[in-house]
Structure formats: structure tokens, C-alpha cells
Design a protein around this motif. Structure first.
Motif, PDB file in Angstrom:
ATOM      1  N   GLU A 158     -12.593 -38.891  28.313  1.00  0.00           N
ATOM      2  CA  GLU A 158     -13.381 -40.063  28.711  1.00  0.00           C
ATOM      3  C   GLU A 158     -14.642 -40.189  27.857  1.00  0.00           C
ATOM      4  O   GLU A 158     -15.015 -41.298  27.431  1.00  0.00           O
ATOM      5  CB  GLU A 158     -13.770 -39.963  30.186  1.00  0.00           C
ATOM      6  CG  GLU A 158     -14.621 -41.138  30.655  1.00  0.00           C
ATOM      7  CD  GLU A 158     -15.238 -40.893  32.023  1.00  0.00           C
ATOM      8  OE1 GLU A 158     -16.219 -41.589  32.340  1.00  0.00           O
ATOM      9  OE2 GLU A 158     -14.756 -40.016  32.761  1.00  0.00           O
ATOM     10  N   GLN A 159     -15.307 -39.083  27.617  1.00  0.00           N
ATOM     11  CA  GLN A 159     -16.522 -39.129  26.798  1.00  0.00           C
ATOM     12  C   GLN A 159     -16.243 -39.677  25.402  1.00  0.00           C
ATOM     13  O   GLN A 159     -17.069 -40.401  24.834  1.00  0.00           O
ATOM     14  CB  GLN A 159     -17.126 -37.729  26.702  1.00  0.00           C
ATOM     15  CG  GLN A 159     -17.698 -37.216  28.023  1.00  0.00           C
ATOM     16  CD  GLN A 159     -18.171 -35.773  27.924  1.00  0.00           C
ATOM     17  OE1 GLN A 159     -18.077 -35.139  26.871  1.00  0.00           O
ATOM     18  NE2 GLN A 159     -18.686 -35.246  29.019  1.00  0.00           N
ATOM     19  N   GLY A 162     -12.055 -35.401  31.450  1.00  0.00           N
ATOM     20  CA  GLY A 162     -13.464 -35.739  31.367  1.00  0.00           C
ATOM     21  C   GLY A 162     -13.954 -35.786  29.928  1.00  0.00           C
ATOM     22  O   GLY A 162     -14.727 -36.679  29.542  1.00  0.00           O
ATOM     23  N   ARG A 163     -13.499 -34.835  29.123  1.00  0.00           N
ATOM     24  CA  ARG A 163     -13.875 -34.843  27.696  1.00  0.00           C
ATOM     25  C   ARG A 163     -13.247 -36.035  26.977  1.00  0.00           C
ATOM     26  O   ARG A 163     -13.875 -36.648  26.099  1.00  0.00           O
ATOM     27  CB  ARG A 163     -13.452 -33.528  27.041  1.00  0.00           C
ATOM     28  CG  ARG A 163     -14.242 -32.315  27.539  1.00  0.00           C
ATOM     29  CD  ARG A 163     -14.008 -31.106  26.655  1.00  0.00           C
ATOM     30  NE  ARG A 163     -12.628 -30.637  26.716  1.00  0.00           N
ATOM     31  CZ  ARG A 163     -12.182 -29.757  27.597  1.00  0.00           C
ATOM     32  NH1 ARG A 163     -13.011 -29.254  28.515  1.00  0.00           N
ATOM     33  NH2 ARG A 163     -10.925 -29.358  27.592  1.00  0.00           N
ATOM     34  N   MET A 207     -10.912 -40.028  39.275  1.00  0.00           N
ATOM     35  CA  MET A 207     -12.058 -39.851  38.394  1.00  0.00           C
ATOM     36  C   MET A 207     -12.716 -41.180  38.014  1.00  0.00           C
ATOM     37  O   MET A 207     -13.943 -41.277  37.978  1.00  0.00           O
ATOM     38  CB  MET A 207     -11.626 -39.105  37.128  1.00  0.00           C
ATOM     39  CG  MET A 207     -11.193 -37.667  37.379  1.00  0.00           C
ATOM     40  SD  MET A 207     -10.554 -36.863  35.893  1.00  0.00           S
ATOM     41  CE  MET A 207     -12.043 -36.791  34.879  1.00  0.00           C
ATOM     42  N   GLY A 225      -8.465 -32.025  34.779  1.00  0.00           N
ATOM     43  CA  GLY A 225      -9.626 -32.860  35.036  1.00  0.00           C
ATOM     44  C   GLY A 225     -10.734 -32.633  34.016  1.00  0.00           C
ATOM     45  O   GLY A 225     -11.387 -33.590  33.569  1.00  0.00           O
ATOM     46  N   ALA A 226     -10.936 -31.367  33.625  1.00  0.00           N
ATOM     47  CA  ALA A 226     -11.961 -31.072  32.613  1.00  0.00           C
ATOM     48  C   ALA A 226     -11.577 -31.698  31.273  1.00  0.00           C
ATOM     49  O   ALA A 226     -12.424 -32.272  30.571  1.00  0.00           O
ATOM     50  CB  ALA A 226     -12.129 -29.564  32.479  1.00  0.00           C
ATOM     51  N   TYR A 239     -14.845 -43.748  26.061  1.00  0.00           N
ATOM     52  CA  TYR A 239     -15.468 -44.707  26.975  1.00  0.00           C
ATOM     53  C   TYR A 239     -16.114 -45.892  26.271  1.00  0.00           C
ATOM     54  O   TYR A 239     -16.891 -45.747  25.333  1.00  0.00           O
ATOM     55  CB  TYR A 239     -16.521 -44.034  27.854  1.00  0.00           C
ATOM     56  CG  TYR A 239     -17.171 -45.030  28.785  1.00  0.00           C
ATOM     57  CD1 TYR A 239     -16.533 -45.411  29.955  1.00  0.00           C
ATOM     58  CD2 TYR A 239     -18.389 -45.635  28.464  1.00  0.00           C
ATOM     59  CE1 TYR A 239     -17.090 -46.360  30.802  1.00  0.00           C
ATOM     60  CE2 TYR A 239     -18.960 -46.583  29.305  1.00  0.00           C
ATOM     61  CZ  TYR A 239     -18.303 -46.946  30.476  1.00  0.00           C
ATOM     62  OH  TYR A 239     -18.856 -47.889  31.295  1.00  0.00           O
TER      63      TYR A 239
END
Length: 332
Positions: free
Chosen positions: A48-49, A45-46, A187, A41-42, A52
Motif C-alpha cells: 500500500e505504501q 501494508g508495505r 485494511m 497483512g504486513a 497509494y
């Protein structure tokens, strides 16, 4: 060595790995620190940044990379274990244990039941955030009980039946790929201004990979109804009647069958991120869930999970036996 013989042996190893993974989850539950899903998940998340943009194209790229890379990695490791049955069984067991969440789900449900039984509404509201994304800030015990029963029903599919299904179908790559898709959906797959377009692909892929597991969950829930003093006939009838009333093509299968098995009414008004949703009722004129139904829902989920383990591992054993007989027949 023939390919059929190899397939028979590999399927037997897969079944053993699934059984060991189920046992590990039953004994240890989820790791309290450094859970692989949290690590993923971490990383997601990176990712996605970096990727995006409020477009479906970028969201599709994100879903493809986010789910595809872990799946390919697991498939590569599985291939590296070819010819080493102990290593291959261990990899399948580790992947299955990583993806399963049945023990932790039951613990959270039991904690919620205890909080509600003791009148600790603020604690129960906090505990609900561990089970779903619903806003609990204004929920009173009856609505907290309903939300918990609905979440336990849906998560029994997501965290137990679906991982076992995909482990049986495709081994480590299947179960890791499934968990990656499901995590990405959690997420970015909900409708909000940020994720309306970007999360579309992750949500659709999650719908597809859960089509069969959710229906298997429903069938096993119907079979498990007597464990919670329910009627399998009633559960079957409610599932058949109400399963498509939910906005999700999969959650409705689980919630409708659970409503019938428990003899309660689910659905109604929910709040997600400030947005109010009114959902059709499942369970007809049955009563609303009470606090005691939370513990019944926990037992129901545990029974469904146990049956799913037997069905999925057993199906792989049967497939191995059939493949083995085919090899003997070909040799003759």
C-alpha cells in the motif's frame, strides 16, 4: 488415467484436506505468533505504501496484486503437488487452517461474555476492538453486548463459512485468495478520507466473494436456532424480512438471521472512526441483546461453523462420488 478419474481422486483429497484443516483449527486455533495472515497483512501494508494514490485505479491495482499474487502462489503449489495425494491434502489442510478463525472467534466472544458478566466494562471495551472497528470508548454493557452479537454473526461468515466454502469450490487457491481479499477489505475497504477511492475495489471484490457464503451462513443460522433455544421459523421470517436493510449486501444476511435465531433486536447507531452511522433495526420489536445473549451468540456461531464444515466437505465428497460414477460409466 482419465481426467474424470483424476478429478474424482483430487476431490476426495480436497475433502480430506478440508476436514484436517477444520480439526487443526478446533484443536490449535490461530497461531499466537507468526500467523500467516499477519505476515500477509504486513506485506500488504508495505505494498500500500508503494502504490497509494487517492484514486480507484490505484486501488484496483493494489487489490489485483494483493489478492492475485497469493492466489497464484497457492495455485502453483497445488499444481506442484499433482500426483502426490498426501502432499496435496496437507496443502489444503494448511491453507484451510490458515484461513479459519472459528476457534479464536469463539474464544474472544467467551472472553467478552466473562468481562460483561463480571462488570469489567473497560476490559469489555478493549475486547470489542478485537472483534470489529467500532469505537467502544463510550459504549455501556448493553451496547457492548449488541456490538458483540452483531460482530460474531458477521465474522462467523467471514472467518468460518466463507473460507470453508472457497476451500470446497477451489481448493488451496480458493481459500487463500478469499483470505487475501477479506484481509485487504479489512485494511482499506472502509469509508474514510484516505480510503474512499483507494479502498473501493477491495471492498467491492470482498462483497462479491461473500455473496454466496453470507447466504449460506444465514441458512445455517436458521437451522441452528434450536441450539440456542430459538425458533427456526422465526429466524427464517426475520431473515427474509430484514436481510436487505443493512448497508452491506452480506452482513445483513448474517445479522438478520442471527437476530431471528436469538430473538433479539440488532442495528442502531454505531460510531466508526469518529463517524456516526444510524442503521435500520433488524429483528423488529424483539428485545435488545442482554449479556447472556453473548454466550448464546457464541454457541450459535459454533453450531453454524460445525454445520458449514459438514456441508462443505460433504459437498466435495458427493462431487467426488458423482465424478467417480461418471468415470465408471464412461469406461463401460
Amino acid at each position: 488415467m482419465s481426467s474424470v478419474q483424476t478429478t474424482s481422486r483430487d476431490l476426495g483429497v480436497r475433502a480430506a484436506g478440508i476436514a484436517i484443516g477444520v480439526l487443526a483449527d478446533a484443536v490449535f486455533g490461530d497461531p499466537r505468533r507468526g500467523h500467516p495472515v499477519a505476515v500477509f497483512g504486513a506485506w500488504a501494508g508495505r505494498l500500500e505504501q508503494r502504490l497509494y494514490r487517492p484514486t480507484r485505479a490505484r486501488g484496483a491495482l493494489y487489490a489485483a496484486l494483493g489478492a492475485g499474487l497469493p492466489t497464484l502462489g497457492a495455485a502453483g503449489l497445488d499444481r506442484c503437488c499433482t500426483g502426490r495425494p498426501v502432499a496435496r491434502a496437507g496443502l489444503t489442510a494448511l491453507a484451510t487452517w490458515t484461513a479459519l478463525g472459528g476457534t479464536s472467534l469463539a474464544r474472544e466472544g467467551a472472553r467478552m461474555a466473562t468481562a460483561l458478566e463480571n462488570g469489567r466494562t473497560p476490559q469489555a471495551r478493549e475486547l470489542l476492538t478485537h472483534l470489529c472497528a467500532r469505537d467502544p470508548s463510550r459504549l455501556e454493557p448493553p451496547e457492548l453486548a449488541r456490538a458483540t452479537v452483531e460482530s460474531l454473526a458477521e465474522n462467523t461468515s467471514d472467518a468460518v463459512v466463507a473460507p470453508l466454502f472457497w476451500a470446497a469450490v477451489a481448493g488451496p487457491a480458493g481459500v487463500i485468495g478469499y483470505r487475501a481479499v477479506n484481509t485487504l477489505d479489512a485494511m482499506v475497504g472502509y469509508r474514510s478520507e484516505r480510503y474512499e477511492q483507494f479502498g473501493w475495489a477491495a471492498a467491492r471484490v470482498d462483497d462479491v466473494v461473500n455473496l454466496l457464503p453470507s447466504r449460506l451462513t444465514a441458512v445455517l443460522t436458521v437451522a441452528s436456532a434450536p441450539v440456542v433455544r430459538g425458533s427456526s421459523a422465526r429466524a427464517w421470517a426475520v431473515w427474509r424480512r430484514d436481510r436487505n436493510r443493512h448497508p452491506s449486501p452480506n452482513a445483513g444476511q448474517c445479522e438478520a438471521s442471527a437476530a431471528g435465531a436469538l430473538g433479539v433486536r440488532l442495528g442502531g447507531t454505531n460510531v466508526y472512526g469518529g463517524e456516526v452511522e444510524s442503521r435500520p433495526v433488524m429483528g423488529g420489536d424483539e428485545r435488545l441483546p442482554g449479556i447472556a445473549d453473548v454466550r448464546r451468540a457464541v454457541r450459535l456461531g459454533q453450531c453454524v461453523g460445525a454445520l458449514a464444515a459438514v456441508v462443505c466437505a460433504g459437498a466435495v465428497v458427493v462431487a467426488a462420488a458423482v465424478a467417480g460414477r461418471g468415470q465408471k460409466g464412461g469406461a463401460a
